[in-house]
Design an enzyme around this catalytic site. Structure first.
Site, short mmCIF file in Angstrom:
data_model
loop_
_atom_site.label_atom_id
_atom_site.label_comp_id
_atom_site.label_asym_id
_atom_site.label_seq_id
_atom_site.Cartn_x
_atom_site.Cartn_y
_atom_site.Cartn_z
N ASP A 170 -1.05 0.75 -7.56
CA ASP A 170 -1.36 0.51 -9.05
C ASP A 170 -1.05 -0.69 -9.61
O ASP A 170 -1.62 -1.56 -10.30
CB ASP A 170 -1.01 1.56 -9.71
N GLU A 402 9.59 9.00 -5.51
CA GLU A 402 8.15 8.67 -5.42
C GLU A 402 8.28 7.15 -4.68
O GLU A 402 7.39 6.80 -3.84
CB GLU A 402 7.89 8.34 -6.71
C1 GLC Z 1 0.88 6.42 -8.98
C2 GLC Z 1 0.56 5.83 -7.73
C3 GLC Z 1 -0.73 6.26 -6.92
C4 GLC Z 1 -0.74 8.02 -7.02
C5 GLC Z 1 -0.17 8.35 -8.34
C6 GLC Z 1 0.03 10.01 -8.14
O1 GLC Z 1 -0.30 6.14 -9.96
O2 GLC Z 1 0.21 4.36 -7.93
O3 GLC Z 1 -0.95 5.64 -5.70
O4 GLC Z 1 -1.91 8.64 -6.44
O5 GLC Z 1 0.85 7.77 -8.88
O6 GLC Z 1 1.01 10.11 -7.36
#
Ligand code: GLC
Length: 436
Positions: A170, A402
């Site tokens: 993102d 994460e």
């Molecule tokens: C963030 C990441 C995306 C993922 C989401 C939920 O937005 O960039 O890739 O799917 O988190 O984990």
């Protein structure tokens, strides 16, 4: 390692929502169902709870729209801990959107095809797994058909994404070049992510203005793909996204063969695949950089940056052996210095590199899992083992975060995990890595 696996199972069970049948990526920060998270999570569940793995995928596919589209976030529950929520996204504007689920009007990397193959590989009861696959595979095929028929305006075999949130990466610095071409209005809104996570690890307010503006343009046209292709300031052919689709095509072909039917679909997949791989190699490989890059379809120019997405095509079998060799060399030279964990999400030599910030440098478990599998497939076993070892170490040192700092020196005190904690795909893919 048994202890670590046990903890990973605990994370997955803790994030599972039994009433609906899906997993959240993690509590507070991401309280809904995300497309590619769900797929990758199912791979973890398949190792110890096949029923949950199957339900995860079933729920995801149940959200499919009448045109084959599968949304990036499905808002199964009301929650005020997330912005922008369903009232901003307004998926109901699209005439074929799901009547049953509220969602965003954008999608995410299409992992479902290869996830089905993974489920089959992991399953002990192959015939039960095949029965399950048979019950859902046509929906995945329909999703691929959606992509090729609606997201490829020049008929190249490469599909576009129209929002950075579709990429999965993102906040990558790659998008900075696109933000430079835009001048969105200043939005007034209340961020929720920064109440859960340190602001230094998340995007800026101005970046959010860009994100919201692209959605507004799509909403002005009821999420019409044709209009988006014509008007969206963000229109990118992403090597990670397209590699996921290509890998999934391959899996669908294999699974249809196993199921012993649908010759017509197999032939169609073959056609898509040949064209896709050819264009991918022709258009997205950067000879000078020695790896694949993104292409900005709106402004007709390559975005010449190295990121972990540059290496993802290894996982889909896209490069020939020479190119694979060049990619591995670059990966080791640029991302693989002694003091770095593999694999940073962005070029550590770039001035845009930030090893703490969301997709601008940290190591992600999902990309590492793909790189591990890709390197193995091309017989780079030693490098693959290093990626696996690094992935296990960063989780052991810090927990199921994460994302993680790529600099080894930062891991001494166990504070080098960032973003959400008890993160589902970090747990799921660790389980899979440990089982290999
Ligand atoms: C963030 C990441 C995306 C993922 C989401 C939920 O937005 O960039 O890739 O799917 O988190 O984990």
């Amino acid at each position: 390692m048994e202890g670590l696996k046990h903890q990973a199972i605990g994370v997955l069970n803790g994030n599972w929502k039994d009433e609906v049948g899906f997993s959240i990526p993690c509590a507070n920060l991401y309280p809904f169902q995300w497309f590619w998270d769900s797929g990758l999570i199912a791979i973890g569940f398949a190792h110890f709870d096949m029923e949950k793995a199957e339900r995860e995928i079933k729920t995801l596919l149940d959200t499919q729209w009448g045109n084959g589209f599968i949304p990036h976030i499905i808002f199964h529950t009301e929650s005020d801990t997330y912005f922008p929520g369903p009232d901003f996204h307004r998926s109901d504007l699209h005439p074929e959107s799901s009547k049953k689920y509220r969602s965003t009007g954008m999608t995410q990397p299409p992992v479902t095809g290869f996830v089905l193959e993974e489920i089959y590989r992991i399953a002990k009861d192959k015939s039960a797994a095949l029965n399950f696959i048979e019950s859902v595979i046509d929906k995945v095929y329909f999703n691929h058909q959606y992509f090729y028929e609606n997201r490829d305006p020049q008929n190249e075999g490469l599909v576009y994404i129209y929002h950075n949130w579709e990429s999965g990466t993102d906040n990558s610095p790659i998008w900075d070049d696109i933000w430079d071409t835009m001048n969105p209005p200043e939005y007034t809104f209340e961020r929720r992510d920064t109440t859960h996570v340190d602001a230094s690890e998340r995007p800026s307010k101005r970046e959010y203005d860009h994100y919201l503006h692209i959605i507004d343009i799509a909403k002005d046209h009821n999420y019409s793909d044709e209009k988006i292709a014509e008007l969206s300031p963000f229109l990118v052919q992403d090597p990670l996204f397209n590699a996921m689709l290509i890998k999934s095509n391959e899996s669908l072909m294999k699974l249809y063969v196993l199921l012993g039917h649908d010759e017509a679909k197999i032939q169609q997949l073959k056609k898509w695949q040949e064209k896709a791989v050819m264009s991918f190699n022709k258009k997205l490989f950067d000879n000078e950089l020695g790896a694949y890059v993104h292409y900005d379809l709106r402004n007709e120019r390559p975005l010449r940056f190295l990121s972990s997405s540059s290496f993802a095509p290894l996982y889909a079998g896209i490069p020939n052996p020479d190119r694979a060799a060049s990619m591995v060399k670059i990966m080791l030279e640029k991302f693989g210095a002694e003091h770095q964990y593999l694999c940073a999400s962005f070029d550590p030599d770039s001035e845009r590199f930030n090893p703490k910030k969301y997709w601008r440098g940290p190591v992600w478990v999902n990309l590492n899992w793909m790189l591990y599998n890709g390197l193995k497939a091309y017989n780079y076993n030693e490098v693959a083992e290093r990626v696996k070892k690094d992935t296990i170490s960063i989780i052991e040192n810090n927990g199921f975060y994460e994302y993680f700092d790529s600099r080894k020196e930062m891991h001494k005190n166990g504070n080098a995990g960032y973003g959400g904690n008890n993160f589902s795909w970090s747990a799921a893919l660790l389980i899979d890595l440990l089982e290999r």
